[in-house]
Design an enzyme around this catalytic site. Structure first.
Site, PDB file in Angstrom:
ATOM      1  N   HIS A 129       0.864  -1.192   0.000  1.00 30.53           N
ATOM      2  CA  HIS A 129       0.000   0.000   0.000  1.00 30.53           C
ATOM      3  C   HIS A 129       0.900   1.242   0.000  1.00 30.53           C
ATOM      4  O   HIS A 129       1.947   1.262   0.660  1.00 30.53           O
ATOM      5  CB  HIS A 129      -0.895  -0.016   1.250  1.00 30.53           C
ATOM      6  CG  HIS A 129      -1.926   1.077   1.252  1.00 30.53           C
ATOM      7  ND1 HIS A 129      -1.616   2.381   1.553  1.00 30.53           N
ATOM      8  CD2 HIS A 129      -3.254   1.048   0.986  1.00 30.53           C
ATOM      9  CE1 HIS A 129      -2.724   3.108   1.469  1.00 30.53           C
ATOM     10  NE2 HIS A 129      -3.727   2.318   1.120  1.00 30.53           N
ATOM     11  N   GLU A 131       0.782   4.143   1.404  1.00 29.05           N
ATOM     12  CA  GLU A 131       1.150   4.744   2.702  1.00 29.05           C
ATOM     13  C   GLU A 131       2.221   3.892   3.396  1.00 29.05           C
ATOM     14  O   GLU A 131       3.169   4.429   3.978  1.00 29.05           O
ATOM     15  CB  GLU A 131      -0.081   4.874   3.598  1.00 29.05           C
ATOM     16  CG  GLU A 131       0.264   5.598   4.895  1.00 29.05           C
ATOM     17  CD  GLU A 131      -0.850   5.567   5.925  1.00 29.05           C
ATOM     18  OE1 GLU A 131      -2.027   5.682   5.548  1.00 29.05           O
ATOM     19  OE2 GLU A 131      -0.531   5.431   7.120  1.00 29.05           O
ATOM     20  N   THR A 167      -2.424   4.409   8.943  1.00 28.43           N
ATOM     21  CA  THR A 167      -3.504   5.245   9.523  1.00 28.43           C
ATOM     22  C   THR A 167      -4.913   4.732   9.248  1.00 28.43           C
ATOM     23  O   THR A 167      -5.837   5.098   9.966  1.00 28.43           O
ATOM     24  CB  THR A 167      -3.410   6.686   8.989  1.00 28.43           C
ATOM     25  OG1 THR A 167      -3.532   6.654   7.568  1.00 28.43           O
ATOM     26  CG2 THR A 167      -2.120   7.361   9.389  1.00 28.43           C
ATOM     27  N   SER A 230      -8.399   0.324   1.258  1.00 31.76           N
ATOM     28  CA  SER A 230      -8.323  -0.491   2.491  1.00 31.76           C
ATOM     29  C   SER A 230      -9.430  -0.061   3.429  1.00 31.76           C
ATOM     30  O   SER A 230     -10.096  -0.881   4.061  1.00 31.76           O
ATOM     31  CB  SER A 230      -7.030  -0.234   3.267  1.00 31.76           C
ATOM     32  OG  SER A 230      -5.948  -0.211   2.489  1.00 31.76           O
TER      33      SER A 230
HETATM   34  S1  SF4 Z   1      -7.299  12.317   7.168  1.00 32.62           S
HETATM   35 FE1  SF4 Z   1      -6.834  10.278   7.998  1.00 32.62          FE
HETATM   36  S2  SF4 Z   1      -7.713   8.824   6.529  1.00 32.62           S
HETATM   37 FE2  SF4 Z   1      -7.559  10.811   5.514  1.00 32.62          FE
HETATM   38  S3  SF4 Z   1      -5.602  10.776   4.437  1.00 32.62           S
HETATM   39 FE3  SF4 Z   1      -5.266  11.724   6.426  1.00 32.62          FE
HETATM   40  S4  SF4 Z   1      -4.629  10.048   7.739  1.00 32.62           S
HETATM   41 FE4  SF4 Z   1      -5.555   9.115   5.941  1.00 32.62          FE
END
Ligand code: SF4
Length: 289
Positions: A129, A131, A167, A230
């Protein structure tokens, strides 16, 4: 026709994705094209809308061969390698990395750069992924990615470790992984050698309860998301657990392929990468059933 069709107002883009999309739109108002490294959002419908405005999605090979141009970095963030290539090839980066992801990258980097730390850096997330690639890059790719309990075997329990989560992961599954690792360190007689941090985005963790409540309030749930998201898979599974009559769609056209049972009420919801306009289009189509 169902008596009640409601679009979940808590669904839709998180602020990280909104920021990346607005940044792209703003640039494209003044320029014909903008390269974006990877899908700006894991939703084909939204990618298509932005492609029509001039956004060009490129992969890493294409990126490495570019020179003297401008490239957008999406909310997921990038490893240091991407910035190094930009410098070498005179690529101007418009960096829309989400601040939450950026903060996590910096935390991981500081542990990695701490010369006095012997810690193994563990990242709970989906292998490959974007990230996770960005987070792993902060460790010079020495970190251990934990995608499932089997990956825990890659940890050396005779050395300390620190665990972070991508995250957008599930809080419950993260806790299960924490418990397993903790138990293994205990078995090895080093219970205080394991540390972890709560790094799941608040926008994602608060969605679990909201979407569970939403899913149980309707006869049928139509969940809209890109297949690569995800967060979409995670939230859809919560819907399904709270309402077995939950259906996964990636676009409005798929509605005609679903054998919908009779229902008085339909709830429409989606992931943090699902555009609100797509859910509203679906609501309009449902109203014509
Ligand atoms: S706000 Fe949260 S879910 Fe959205 S991109 Fe940022 S870390 Fe990811």
């Amino acid at each position: 026709m169902p008596k009640k069709i409601v679009v979940d107002q808590n669904s839709g883009f998180c602020f990280g994705v909104i920021n990346a999309i607005r940044t792209a739109e703003k640039y494209l108002l003044e320029h014909k094209t903008l390269y974006c490294l990877g899908d700006i959002v894991h939703n084909n419908e939204e990618v298509q809308r932005l492609t029509n405005m001039g956004l060009q999605i490129i992969n890493y090979d294409q990126y490495s061969s570019l020179h003297d141009t401008t490239v957008l970095i999406r909310a997921h963030g990038e490893p240091p390698e991407t910035y190094r290539i930009a410098k070498e090839n005179n690529i101007h980066l418009i960096d829309a990395t989400c601040p939450v992801v950026l903060k996590l990258q910096k935390r991981i980097l500081s542990v990695y750069q701490n010369k006095n730390s012997e810690k193994q850096i563990l990242i709970y997330g989906k292998k490959g992924h974007a990230e996770v690639i960005g987070l792993l890059g902060q460790t010079g790719n020495t970190g251990i990615v934990i995608s499932s309990p089997e990956d825990i075997e890659g940890i050396d329990f005779n050395r300390p470790s620190i665990l972070y989560s991508q995250t957008t992961q599930s809080q419950e599954q993260y806790q299960q992984i924490i418990d397993i690792i903790q138990a293994r360190y205990q078995e090895a007689g080093h219970s205080d050698w394991f540390a972890y941090e709560g790094t799941i985005c608040g926008k994602v963790s608060s969605r679990a309860k909201q979407i569970a409540d939403f899913a149980s309030s309707f006869d049928i749930i139509l969940f809209v998301s890109g297949e690569k998201s995800s967060n979409g898979l995670y939230l859809y599974n919560i819907c399904k657990a709270h309402n077995p009559r939950s259906f996964f769609l990636t676009n409005v056209e798929q509605l005609s392929k679903i054998d919908l049972p009779p229902a008085d009420s339909i709830g429409i919801c989606g992931a943090t990468s699902t555009p609100m306009w797509l859910m509203q289009d679906l609501a309009e189509k449902c109203a014509k059933l």
